[in-house]
Each structure stands twice: as structure tokens, then as C-alpha cells.
Design a protein around this motif. Structure first.
Motif, PDB file in Angstrom:
ATOM      1  N   ALA A   9       1.891  15.083  -8.209  1.00  0.00           N
ATOM      2  CA  ALA A   9       3.102  14.165  -8.716  1.00  0.00           C
ATOM      3  C   ALA A   9       4.089  14.402  -7.425  1.00  0.00           C
ATOM      4  N   ALA A  10       4.290  15.468  -7.074  1.00  0.00           N
ATOM      5  CA  ALA A  10       5.367  15.738  -6.080  1.00  0.00           C
ATOM      6  C   ALA A  10       4.841  15.056  -4.596  1.00  0.00           C
ATOM      7  N   LEU A  11       3.768  14.914  -4.482  1.00  0.00           N
ATOM      8  CA  LEU A  11       3.243  14.340  -3.469  1.00  0.00           C
ATOM      9  C   LEU A  11       3.585  13.074  -3.235  1.00  0.00           C
ATOM     10  N   GLY A  12       3.361  12.537  -4.547  1.00  0.00           N
ATOM     11  CA  GLY A  12       3.677  10.910  -4.687  1.00  0.00           C
ATOM     12  C   GLY A  12       5.219  10.692  -4.463  1.00  0.00           C
ATOM     13  N   GLY A  13       5.902  11.748  -4.979  1.00  0.00           N
ATOM     14  CA  GLY A  13       7.454  11.685  -4.811  1.00  0.00           C
ATOM     15  C   GLY A  13       7.881  11.641  -3.418  1.00  0.00           C
ATOM     16  N   ILE A  14       7.095  12.633  -2.575  1.00  0.00           N
ATOM     17  CA  ILE A  14       7.297  12.627  -1.111  1.00  0.00           C
ATOM     18  C   ILE A  14       6.980  11.074  -0.359  1.00  0.00           C
ATOM     19  N   LEU A  15       5.961  10.352  -0.810  1.00  0.00           N
ATOM     20  CA  LEU A  15       5.720   9.221  -0.073  1.00  0.00           C
ATOM     21  C   LEU A  15       6.865   8.284  -0.531  1.00  0.00           C
ATOM     22  N   ALA A  16       7.285   8.339  -1.810  1.00  0.00           N
ATOM     23  CA  ALA A  16       8.269   7.286  -2.379  1.00  0.00           C
ATOM     24  C   ALA A  16       9.705   7.665  -1.752  1.00  0.00           C
ATOM     25  N   SER A  17       9.897   9.069  -1.375  1.00  0.00           N
ATOM     26  CA  SER A  17      11.215   9.203  -0.675  1.00  0.00           C
ATOM     27  C   SER A  17      11.021   8.678   0.932  1.00  0.00           C
ATOM     28  N   LEU A  18       9.977   8.896   1.468  1.00  0.00           N
ATOM     29  CA  LEU A  18       9.777   8.380   2.758  1.00  0.00           C
ATOM     30  C   LEU A  18       9.983   6.576   2.781  1.00  0.00           C
ATOM     31  N   PHE A  19       9.398   6.224   1.732  1.00  0.00           N
ATOM     32  CA  PHE A  19       9.469   4.651   1.623  1.00  0.00           C
ATOM     33  C   PHE A  19      10.842   4.298   1.315  1.00  0.00           C
ATOM     34  N   VAL A  20      11.867   4.830   0.589  1.00  0.00           N
ATOM     35  CA  VAL A  20      13.236   4.578   0.252  1.00  0.00           C
ATOM     36  C   VAL A  20      13.975   4.896   1.485  1.00  0.00           C
ATOM     37  N   SER A  21      13.691   5.984   2.219  1.00  0.00           N
ATOM     38  CA  SER A  21      14.398   6.776   3.049  1.00  0.00           C
ATOM     39  C   SER A  21      15.528   7.505   2.293  1.00  0.00           C
ATOM     40  N   GLY A  22      14.999   8.094   1.385  1.00  0.00           N
ATOM     41  CA  GLY A  22      16.104   9.101   0.619  1.00  0.00           C
ATOM     42  C   GLY A  22      15.727   9.550  -0.856  1.00  0.00           C
TER      43      GLY A  22
ATOM     44  N   ILE B 153       0.817  -1.246  -0.049  1.00  0.00           N
ATOM     45  CA  ILE B 153       0.012   0.207  -0.114  1.00  0.00           C
ATOM     46  C   ILE B 153       0.973   1.269   0.055  1.00  0.00           C
ATOM     47  N   ILE B 154       2.132   1.353   0.630  1.00  0.00           N
ATOM     48  CA  ILE B 154       2.841   2.321   0.653  1.00  0.00           C
ATOM     49  C   ILE B 154       3.313   2.747  -0.963  1.00  0.00           C
ATOM     50  N   ARG B 155       3.777   1.502  -1.246  1.00  0.00           N
ATOM     51  CA  ARG B 155       4.408   1.914  -2.780  1.00  0.00           C
ATOM     52  C   ARG B 155       3.414   2.139  -3.645  1.00  0.00           C
ATOM     53  N   LEU B 156       1.915   1.600  -3.623  1.00  0.00           N
ATOM     54  CA  LEU B 156       1.248   2.188  -4.394  1.00  0.00           C
ATOM     55  C   LEU B 156       0.592   3.386  -4.176  1.00  0.00           C
ATOM     56  N   SER B 157       0.629   3.815  -2.821  1.00  0.00           N
ATOM     57  CA  SER B 157       0.193   5.273  -2.436  1.00  0.00           C
ATOM     58  C   SER B 157       1.024   6.087  -3.339  1.00  0.00           C
ATOM     59  N   ALA B 158       2.419   6.069  -3.221  1.00  0.00           N
ATOM     60  CA  ALA B 158       3.378   6.964  -4.339  1.00  0.00           C
ATOM     61  C   ALA B 158       2.881   6.594  -5.750  1.00  0.00           C
ATOM     62  N   LEU B 159       2.978   5.517  -6.376  1.00  0.00           N
ATOM     63  CA  LEU B 159       2.680   5.469  -7.633  1.00  0.00           C
ATOM     64  C   LEU B 159       1.245   5.813  -8.197  1.00  0.00           C
ATOM     65  N   ALA B 160       0.174   5.573  -7.320  1.00  0.00           N
ATOM     66  CA  ALA B 160      -1.035   5.895  -7.774  1.00  0.00           C
ATOM     67  C   ALA B 160      -1.335   7.486  -7.771  1.00  0.00           C
ATOM     68  N   LEU B 161      -0.762   7.993  -6.777  1.00  0.00           N
ATOM     69  CA  LEU B 161      -0.847   9.527  -6.752  1.00  0.00           C
ATOM     70  C   LEU B 161      -0.144  10.030  -8.015  1.00  0.00           C
TER      71      LEU B 161
END
Lengths: 318, 236
Positions: free
Chosen positions: A220-233, A34-42
Motif C-alpha cells: 500500500a505504501a508503494l502505491g502511496g509513493i507513486l501517488a505522491s510522485l503523480f501529485v508532486s506532494g 496508467i500512472i494513477r491506475l498504478s497507485a490505486l491498483a497497488l
């Protein structure tokens, strides 16, 4: 207004389901998904604001995803801003970038628009790769996202990160749904369907186009923020062209004319990826075949296909 | 008095091929002008250039004395120029009423003379169809809707591109009646047409365009009386 209450109900139900799920069963793999999905889906849904909702095919939307990830991670690492302030400041900066990029790109149409957006994205990608002291270059941004607990939320704990992503996913989708259903969204579809007609009826084309370009960039930037949180960077791949291509796949797989199409497409794409990377190293080949089957077999995205099944009538939004 | 619409030396190209060669004419407020010519003579191109959809490479267009050469279509629309395209371009999935409401806006001086009520009165054939999707109207009804939609913007001048094209004679007659009513209410209209007969009862003046040039200008009665000109430029 009826639509608004219905959408609110759906959003609320989705939120309750997502937040309640870990109470019913504890599955780190599901939360991870779900975390990865939230980034990609946004990201994919924001792209579809342009592609499906406005007829503006951007090949460079990954710019804003990558920008969101890097700007947010850098703000967290190099300043003492709180999580919420860093998120808001990142979105604001993304809006400024989108305003500048949009001002250049929206004058162009069709393939010219697509290629100039792609060119600007690749320019940004090169900056990430070459500005090693700031971005870590092709190694990506190392050092993690510093832990800053606010109001009991610690995003470095998977459970909290899951809740954070679930809330932002639902809120982001709800906001985009509202934009799509508004008179502003209808104006964009009117421009998409026939620019000349919209123009001679008195609509200045550039204004709604620029506005949606900026809004799509922010989500799209919001999706990027979530991705950054997921990969810690953050990694340069976020801003590379194959990743923009993934979002286009997600939109095509799920359905360009259905609001939730890109969400469905993102889920399918991630699930395919997870299943086949476990089974074979040729997962790219399998994915390609599946996408081909969708494209040639259904000839439209899954949700669009379901909506035009016999007896369901034509798709209403087109 | 300055004319409402003044066109001078207009050249328009499609890519490398030139379509209009120095087109010029003027239209006073309240005047109804027919722009006649055969297929491919440049009528639609003239209309599109005036609506701002096609760029002019040379020439000047003035609207109420103001230079609007090269202005964007939306700006021309807001300055009071309403364009009814040849293919009507109604919103097929939307109701007749919604088609009208989409185009609702005050005129250039903020005046609102056209309301839904007045449209229903002036277009009695449309009134009973107000809830029907525009895509399910007949060609003639769509043409009326396109004209009504243009009026909803409270324009100073109406540009009609071949309003009689492809319609049955009875329908053409009712559109002619409608345009005569608009004329008697003081509307300024430029009609591009192939059908001289249709224009006789509507227009006060006539222009003939041939091979991208204005070749004749007179009152419509003068044209009707001029057998030779009609034979040379309009006969099939």
C-alpha cells in the motif's frame, strides 16, 4: 512451479505492452491514466491480500497509502537521499508501522478488527491535519518532489514517470501474486476459511496474519509513493477514510476471489470517474448507480463473474 | 506415573450460561476412554475445551504433567494433542492425500511414526481414494480421513468427537475396527460418544457426563453390567 512461469510470462508481456505503448501512440492522457491506475491498483490489490486472501477486512488500509506518500515526499524534500533509497527507506518505515499497528489489530476479529484499523487510520489522519509545520496540514504537502536524476531517469518528466510507475506496478503485482500462490498464501486462505481448523492442525494463527498485514502495508505504501510522485506532494485525503473506501470499491467491483480483480476494479473506477466528471457534476451519483448495478446485477466482481460463467466450473480458489 | 492427560475442576461457559461444572478425570498413556452422555450433556464442549478452542473459566488441564490450561489450540496440537471435530472439517476441494500432507508434522519429541505409507496400510479404504477431492467422499470416508489427518501429526493423544455420528451401521463397524487397531498399537484415545454399543469394542474405560458434570467412572465392562446407570444416563 508451472504457475510461476506462467505468471512471469504474463508479467513480462504486460511490461512490454505498457512500455511499448508510448512508442506506438503518444497519448499523455493514457500515460496519466496508467500512472494513477498504478497507485490505486497497488493499493487495492494490497488491500485484497487482507480482505480476499486472509479474511481480514481492514477499513484503515489508507493509513499505509497515506504514510507512503508523506514519508516518501518528506524524505525527498528534507534529505538528499536518491530516489531509490527514499523508496526503500519509505517501504521499510511502512513495514515498521504496519508491524506496530498489526500487533495491536490482529488479535481482533471481524468488525472489531475493521473498526480498530479505521480508528488508527483516523488518528494518523488527525496527525497529518494538525502537524502543520511538517505536513502542511489540510493544504497538503507543498513544494513538489525535488528533481534527482539517476541513471538517466528523471521522474519529473511525464514519460519517465510513466515508465517508472509501469515497472513498479507490474513488479508489485507480480510479487503479490507470488505471495498469494505460495504455501504461505494457502495457509492464510486456510485460516480465512476456518480459523479453528487451522489452529487445531497446529498453525499459530497470529504469525501468518501479522506477516500478511505487514506485507499488505508495504505494498500500500508503494502505491502511496507513486501517488505522491503523480501529485508532486501528498494530500491528507490519501489517509482519509473515503479513500480506503475507494479501494474497497475497487476490490468489490473487480472481484475479491480473482487476483487481478482489484486491478480491474481500479481501472473501472478511474475510468468511470474520468468519463462522468467530464459529462456531469453529479458524477458521484452516476458512479453510485453503476456500483449498485454491479453489486445487485452480478452479485460479485467482474472477474469473479467471468470465472463462474456457465461451463467454466466453480471458482477454484475458494 | 503421571497421567498423559489430567483434567481438574473444569468450568466452561458459553457467554453467561455455564455448560461444564467442575469436570475432572485423567487418562493414562495407552488408555482408551469413552466419554458418554446424551445430547447436550457437555461431551463436545469438553472436547473443544480440551482442544483449546473454547476457553475454560476455571480448572486445570495437564498434558504429560505439563500445565496447558488456557494454551492456544496450535500449541496443544504441537504438544501432541490431536482433535477430530464432530463435523470432520476436511478440506473439501483438496485431494485425500493433500488433506493428509497439510497436517503432517513431527510429534512433540520430534518423532515421526506416521507416514503416508503407514496411513495407506492402516486405512485400506482410503488408499484407493488418495487423488479424490475430500468433498466427494462419503461421510464414513471423511471420518476416516479426519482420523488419519489427526494421526499425521504424530500425536500422543487422540480426541475423537462422536466419530460414529450420522454413519451407516456397516461404516460404523469399519471405523470401530480401525480404532481397535489403533488401540492395539498403543494409542491413547478419548472418544466422546452417545453410542455405547460402538464404544464397547473400542474403549477400556468409560465416563458418563450429564448436565455438565462427570457422574460415573468405571471400566467399560463395569458400565455394560450396570443396567441401572445405563438406564438413568444413557437410555433415550
Amino acid at each position: 512451479m508451472n504457475g510461476f512461469w506462467r505468471d512471469s510470462g504474463v508479467a513480462l508481456a504486460a511490461l512490454v505492452l505498457l512500455l511499448g505503448a508510448p512508442l506506438a501512440f503518444s497519448s499523455p492522457a493514457f500515460e496519466d491514466f496508467i500512472i494513477r491506475l498504478s497507485a490505486l491498483a497497488l493499493f487495492a490489490t494490497s488491500l485484497n491480500l487482507l480482505v480476499g486472501g486472509s479474511g481480514m477486512i481492514s477499513f484503515g488500509h489508507g493509513l499505509f497509502y497515506g504514510f507512503g506518500a508523506y514519508a516518501f515526499a518528506l524524505l525527498m524534500q528534507r534529505t538528499t537521499l536518491s530516489l531509490a533509497s527514499a523508496v526503500l527507506l519509505t517501504l521499510f518505515l511502512a513495514a515498521l508501522v504496519a508491524l506496530l499497528v498489526g500487533a495491536v489489530c490482529i488479535r481482533l476479529k471481524t468488525i472489531y478488527f475493521a473498526f480498530v484499523t479505521l480508528a488508527i487510520q483516523m488518528l494518523f489522519y488527525s496527525v497529518i491535519i494538525s502537524w502543520v509545520s511538517l505536513t502542511g496540514g489540510d493544504q497538503g504537502l507543498q513544494g513538489g518532489i525535488p528533481r534527482r536524476v539517476i541513471a538517466g531517469i528523471d521522474i519529473n518528466q511525464q514519460g519517465h514517470l510513466y515508465q517508472f510507475c509501469a515497472v513498479l506496478l507490474v513488479a508489485g503485482l507480480f510479487a503479490m501474486r507470488h505471495i498469494t500462490a505460495s504455501p504461505f498464501g494457502m495457509t492464510l486462505r486456510m485460516i480465512r476459511d476456518n480459523e479453528a481448523r487451522a489452529a487445531f492442525l497446529g498453525i499459530p494463527l497470529w504469525r501468518p496474519k501479522l506477516a500478511i498485514f505487514v506485507l499488505a502495508g508495504v505494498f500500500a505504501a508503494l502505491g502511496g509513493i507513486l501517488a505522491s510522485l503523480f501529485v508532486s506532494g501528498a494530500y491528507p485525503e490519501f489517509a482519509d477514510w473515503p479513500f480506503s473506501g475507494q479501494a474497497i470499491f475497487a476490490v468489490m467491483l473487480g472481484g475479491i476471489d480473482s487476483f487481478l480483480g482489484p486491478l480491474a476494479g481500479s481501472a473501472i473506477l478511474l475510468a468511470l470517474n474520468d468519463i462522468f466528471t467530464r459529462l456531469t457534476e453529479y458524477h458521484g451519483l452516476v458512479q453510485g448507480v453503476v456500483i449498485l448495478l454491479f453489486a445487485l446485477g452480478l452479485r460479485r466482481g467482474v472477474l469473479d463473474f467471468l470465472r463462474v460463467l456457465p461451463g467454466r466450473g466453480e471458482v477454484a480458489s475458494r | 506415573m503421571t497421567p498423559l492427560l489430567e483434567v481438574r475442576d473444569l468450568d466452561v461457559h458459553y457467554g453467561v450460561s455455564q455448560i461444564l461444572f467442575g469436570v475432572g478425570f485423567s487418562l493414562a498413556a495407552g488408555q482408551t476412554m469413552a466419554l458418554l452422555g446424551r445430547n447436550g450433556a457437555g461431551k463436545s464442549t469438553t472436547m473443544k475445551a480440551l482442544a483449546g478452542i473454547l476457553p475454560a473459566r476455571r480448572g486445570v488441564v495437564r498434558l504429560a504433567g505439563r500445565d496447558v490450561t488456557g494454551a492456544a489450540p496450535y500449541r496443544l496440537a504441537r504438544l501432541g494433542l490431536a482433535y477430530v471435530p464432530e463435523d470432520r472439517q476436511v478440506f473439501p476441494a483438496h485431494s485425500v492425500e493433500d488433506n493428509l500432507l497439510i497436517a503432517q508434522k513431527p510429534g512433540p519429541d520430534g518423532e515421526i511414526t506416521w507416514t503416508l505409507e503407514r496411513i495407506w496400510e492402516s486405512f485400506p479404504l482410503l488408499a484407493p481414494l488418495r487423488r479424490r477431492p475430500a468433498g466427494r467422499l462419503s461421510g464414513g470416508e471423511q471420518q476416516m480421513l479426519a482420523i488419519a489427518r489427526a494421526l499425521m501429526g504424530n500425536p500422543k493423544i487422540l480426541l475423537l468427537d462422536e466419530p460414529s455420528e450420522g454413519l451407516a451401521p456397516l461404516v460404523v463397524a469399519s471405523i470401530a475396527r480401525l480404532l481397535r487397531d489403533l488401540r492395539s498399537q498403543g494409542a491413547t484415545i478419548l472418544i466422546a460418544e452417545q453410542n455405547l454399543h460402538f464404544c464397547l469394542s473400542i474403549a477400556s474405560d468409560a465416563l458418563i457426563i450429564d448436565k455438565g458434570q462427570i457422574v460415573y467412572s468405571d471400566t467399560i465392562a463395569g458400565l455394560e453390567a450396570n443396567e441401572e446407570i445405563r438406564q438413568r444416563y444413557l437410555a433415550l
